[in-house]
Scaffold this motif. Structure first.
Motif, PDB file in Angstrom:
ATOM      1  N   SER A 184       0.834  -1.208   0.000  1.00  0.00           N
ATOM      2  CA  SER A 184       0.000   0.000   0.000  1.00  0.00           C
ATOM      3  C   SER A 184       0.866   1.254   0.000  1.00  0.00           C
ATOM      4  CB  SER A 184      -0.926  -0.007   1.210  1.00  0.00           C
ATOM      5  OG  SER A 184      -1.828  -1.085   1.127  1.00  0.00           O
ATOM      6  N   ALA A 185       1.964   1.216   0.757  1.00  0.00           N
ATOM      7  CA  ALA A 185       2.876   2.366   0.778  1.00  0.00           C
ATOM      8  C   ALA A 185       3.528   2.552  -0.589  1.00  0.00           C
ATOM      9  CB  ALA A 185       3.934   2.179   1.857  1.00  0.00           C
ATOM     10  N   ALA A 186       3.787   1.466  -1.295  1.00  0.00           N
ATOM     11  CA  ALA A 186       4.379   1.552  -2.629  1.00  0.00           C
ATOM     12  C   ALA A 186       3.433   2.223  -3.617  1.00  0.00           C
ATOM     13  CB  ALA A 186       4.756   0.160  -3.125  1.00  0.00           C
ATOM     14  N   GLN A 187       2.134   2.169  -3.327  1.00  0.00           N
ATOM     15  CA  GLN A 187       1.149   2.836  -4.177  1.00  0.00           C
ATOM     16  C   GLN A 187       1.014   4.314  -3.832  1.00  0.00           C
ATOM     17  OE1 GLN A 187      -2.591   0.757  -4.860  1.00  0.00           O
ATOM     18  NE2 GLN A 187      -1.654  -1.041  -3.912  1.00  0.00           N
ATOM     19  N   GLY A 188       1.753   4.772  -2.826  1.00  0.00           N
ATOM     20  CA  GLY A 188       1.736   6.181  -2.462  1.00  0.00           C
ATOM     21  C   GLY A 188       0.760   6.523  -1.356  1.00  0.00           C
ATOM     22  N   MET A 189       0.242   5.524  -0.660  1.00  0.00           N
ATOM     23  CA  MET A 189      -0.727   5.786   0.407  1.00  0.00           C
ATOM     24  C   MET A 189      -0.007   6.172   1.694  1.00  0.00           C
ATOM     25  SD  MET A 189      -3.335   2.624  -0.311  1.00  0.00           S
ATOM     26  CE  MET A 189      -4.558   3.122   0.884  1.00  0.00           C
ATOM     27  N   THR A 190      -0.640   7.020   2.492  1.00  0.00           N
ATOM     28  CA  THR A 190      -0.113   7.390   3.802  1.00  0.00           C
ATOM     29  C   THR A 190      -0.541   6.355   4.832  1.00  0.00           C
ATOM     30  OG1 THR A 190      -2.057   8.696   4.380  1.00  0.00           O
ATOM     31  CG2 THR A 190      -0.279   9.844   3.203  1.00  0.00           C
ATOM     32  N   ALA A 191       0.026   6.459   6.032  1.00  0.00           N
ATOM     33  CA  ALA A 191      -0.318   5.514   7.097  1.00  0.00           C
ATOM     34  C   ALA A 191      -1.801   5.614   7.457  1.00  0.00           C
ATOM     35  CB  ALA A 191       0.550   5.768   8.324  1.00  0.00           C
ATOM     36  N   LYS A 192      -2.352   6.814   7.444  1.00  0.00           N
ATOM     37  CA  LYS A 192      -3.774   6.981   7.759  1.00  0.00           C
ATOM     38  C   LYS A 192      -4.658   6.336   6.695  1.00  0.00           C
ATOM     39  CE  LYS A 192      -3.534  11.173  10.535  1.00  0.00           C
ATOM     40  NZ  LYS A 192      -3.981  12.566  10.647  1.00  0.00           N
ATOM     41  N   GLN A 193      -4.288   6.489   5.441  1.00  0.00           N
ATOM     42  CA  GLN A 193      -5.062   5.883   4.359  1.00  0.00           C
ATOM     43  C   GLN A 193      -4.987   4.360   4.417  1.00  0.00           C
ATOM     44  OE1 GLN A 193      -3.066   7.835   1.115  1.00  0.00           O
ATOM     45  NE2 GLN A 193      -4.684   9.389   0.896  1.00  0.00           N
ATOM     46  N   ILE A 194      -3.804   3.840   4.720  1.00  0.00           N
ATOM     47  CA  ILE A 194      -3.639   2.391   4.847  1.00  0.00           C
ATOM     48  C   ILE A 194      -4.463   1.882   6.019  1.00  0.00           C
ATOM     49  CG2 ILE A 194      -1.976   0.534   5.286  1.00  0.00           C
ATOM     50  CD1 ILE A 194       0.153   2.365   3.949  1.00  0.00           C
ATOM     51  N   ALA A 195      -4.462   2.638   7.120  1.00  0.00           N
ATOM     52  CA  ALA A 195      -5.219   2.240   8.306  1.00  0.00           C
ATOM     53  C   ALA A 195      -6.713   2.191   8.001  1.00  0.00           C
ATOM     54  CB  ALA A 195      -4.945   3.210   9.452  1.00  0.00           C
ATOM     55  N   ARG A 196      -7.202   3.163   7.244  1.00  0.00           N
ATOM     56  CA  ARG A 196      -8.617   3.146   6.855  1.00  0.00           C
ATOM     57  C   ARG A 196      -8.935   1.952   5.964  1.00  0.00           C
ATOM     58  NH1 ARG A 196      -8.025   8.648   5.110  1.00  0.00           N
ATOM     59  NH2 ARG A 196      -8.023   9.912   6.973  1.00  0.00           N
ATOM     60  N   GLN A 197      -8.025   1.627   5.061  1.00  0.00           N
ATOM     61  CA  GLN A 197      -8.245   0.525   4.134  1.00  0.00           C
ATOM     62  C   GLN A 197      -8.329  -0.817   4.869  1.00  0.00           C
ATOM     63  OE1 GLN A 197      -5.132   0.048   1.233  1.00  0.00           O
ATOM     64  NE2 GLN A 197      -6.142  -1.641   0.202  1.00  0.00           N
ATOM     65  N   PHE A 198      -7.474  -1.016   5.863  1.00  0.00           N
ATOM     66  CA  PHE A 198      -7.428  -2.297   6.576  1.00  0.00           C
ATOM     67  C   PHE A 198      -8.160  -2.262   7.909  1.00  0.00           C
ATOM     68  CE2 PHE A 198      -3.780  -2.588   3.690  1.00  0.00           C
ATOM     69  CZ  PHE A 198      -4.039  -3.816   3.101  1.00  0.00           C
ATOM     70  N   ASP A 199      -8.797  -1.142   8.226  1.00  0.00           N
ATOM     71  CA  ASP A 199      -9.578  -0.992   9.456  1.00  0.00           C
ATOM     72  C   ASP A 199      -8.750  -1.277  10.713  1.00  0.00           C
ATOM     73  OD1 ASP A 199     -11.896  -0.259  10.764  1.00  0.00           O
ATOM     74  OD2 ASP A 199     -12.614  -2.330  10.922  1.00  0.00           O
ATOM     75  N   VAL A 200      -7.595  -0.618  10.782  1.00  0.00           N
ATOM     76  CA  VAL A 200      -6.726  -0.703  11.959  1.00  0.00           C
ATOM     77  C   VAL A 200      -6.320   0.720  12.341  1.00  0.00           C
ATOM     78  CG1 VAL A 200      -5.832  -3.019  11.454  1.00  0.00           C
ATOM     79  CG2 VAL A 200      -4.663  -1.018  10.529  1.00  0.00           C
ATOM     80  N   ALA A 201      -5.618   0.839  13.445  1.00  0.00           N
ATOM     81  CA  ALA A 201      -5.152   2.160  13.880  1.00  0.00           C
ATOM     82  C   ALA A 201      -3.937   2.582  13.050  1.00  0.00           C
ATOM     83  CB  ALA A 201      -4.786   2.121  15.360  1.00  0.00           C
ATOM     84  N   ALA A 202      -3.786   3.887  12.876  1.00  0.00           N
ATOM     85  CA  ALA A 202      -2.665   4.413  12.098  1.00  0.00           C
ATOM     86  C   ALA A 202      -1.331   4.098  12.759  1.00  0.00           C
ATOM     87  CB  ALA A 202      -2.819   5.918  11.900  1.00  0.00           C
ATOM     88  N   CYS A 203      -1.317   4.072  14.098  1.00  0.00           N
ATOM     89  CA  CYS A 203      -0.067   3.751  14.802  1.00  0.00           C
ATOM     90  C   CYS A 203       0.329   2.293  14.561  1.00  0.00           C
ATOM     91  CB  CYS A 203      -0.171   4.070  16.287  1.00  0.00           C
ATOM     92  SG  CYS A 203      -1.439   3.134  17.145  1.00  0.00           S
TER      93      CYS A 203
END
Length: 127
Positions: A28-47
């Protein structure tokens, strides 16, 4: 048999040094997503995402996310899926369509302007 994960246009290979979640977040990071966007996608906390990416960076021996992606590509843990692009280029070449062709302009001839400047004659001092 090696398991793979496909996320968008990236493909990741399990069993090459990264855990399942680390690899998912790396893709997901390789696609240019931020930690917050990845967290929303996988339904987990950004930390949680930040921690998993940090662990992946440690395992790959780098300190930045861009370096992590480059190192994972170098180690062939992740790879872009370019099959669609290659197929499109091949189909375009077969059709012979010249509308996409870009011709280069003839370069302009550039000349340098030189100016000669004479020094003023200076009297020589002899001691």
């Amino acid at each position: 048999m090696e398991a793979t994960i496909i996320n968008g246009v990236w493909k990741g290979h399990l069993g090459r040094g990264l855990a399942h979640k680390e690899l998912q977040y790396l893709l997901s990071a390789a696609q240019g997503m931020t930690a917050k966007q990845i967290a929303r996608q996988f339904d987990v906390a950004a930390c949680t995402v930040a921690k998993r990416l940090s662990c992946a960076m440690f395992k790959l021996g780098v300190t930045r996310q861009t370096a992590m992606i480059a190192e994972a590509m170098r180690r062939q843990i992740i790879s872009p899926m370019c099959f669609a692009l290659a197929a499109l280029i091949a189909m375009h070449a077969m059709t012979g369509d010249e509308s996409m062709r870009r011709d280069r302009r003839v370069p302009e001839r550039r000349t340098a302007e030189l100016r000669m400047v004479r020094r003023a004659e200076q009297p020589m001092l002899l001691a």
